[in-house]
Design a protein around this motif. Structure first.
Motif: not given
Length: 160
Positions: A40-42, A69-73, A80-86, A158-160
């Motif tokens: 997912w993306i916010i 930010s990118l999130w995986t659940f 999961g994990e999250m990444v801030l990249n803005k 997010m589309s895979n």
């Protein structure tokens, strides 16, 4: 009469001895969890109840830094994990543990390197709303002076 008084006293005692319940229910909403599975993306962070204010989300960064930010659940083990990249925001990434309870709350902990969830003392409880197969919102509350406002994090699949 004595029997009625006895029953009333026993009822009062039974209620007084009721075990304490957790503030956050741990009964899972498996359907909601399965819908969140994936990447997912916010797409936006909005404030409801106040026009403009600055919020540090999750004691990590300004809430607007969570946009993009990118999130995986992972639903089968609630990790999961999250990444801030803005751009113009400090980069940040973390493993998380999470679940959705029957009360419609999303319960999450950010995990420090090498620490398990049970050794992470604090976490966050957000309300989940408007959940579909391709989007959902997490809603947090923040104090703004003597009032409160909601911070709405809009997630898009997010589309895979």
């Amino acid at each position: 009469m004595k029997k009625t008084v006895f029953i009333m006293v026993m009822s009062i005692l039974a209620l007084a001895c009721k075990p304490q319940q957790s503030v956050t229910s741990t009964k899972l909403d498996n359907k909601s969890e399965r819908m969140i599975k994936g990447d997912w993306i916010i797409s936006s962070v909005k404030y409801v109840g106040s026009d403009v204010f600055k919020v540090t989300s999750f004691n990590i960064a300004d809430s607007k830094c969570f946009e993009e930010s990118l999130w995986t659940f992972v639903s089968n083990n609630n990790t999961g994990e999250m990444v801030l990249n803005k751009a113009n925001c400090a980069a940040y990434g973390s493993q998380i543990t999470w679940y959705v309870n029957k009360d419609g709350n999303f319960v999450m902990k950010f995990l420090s390197e090498g620490l398990k969830a049970k050794h992470t003392p604090s976490g966050y409880v957000l309300r989940i709303a408007n959940q579909t197969e391709t989007s959902f919102q997490l809603i947090d509350r923040a104090a703004v002076g003597s009032n409160s406002a909601e911070i709405v994090y809009q997630f898009e699949k997010m589309s895979n």
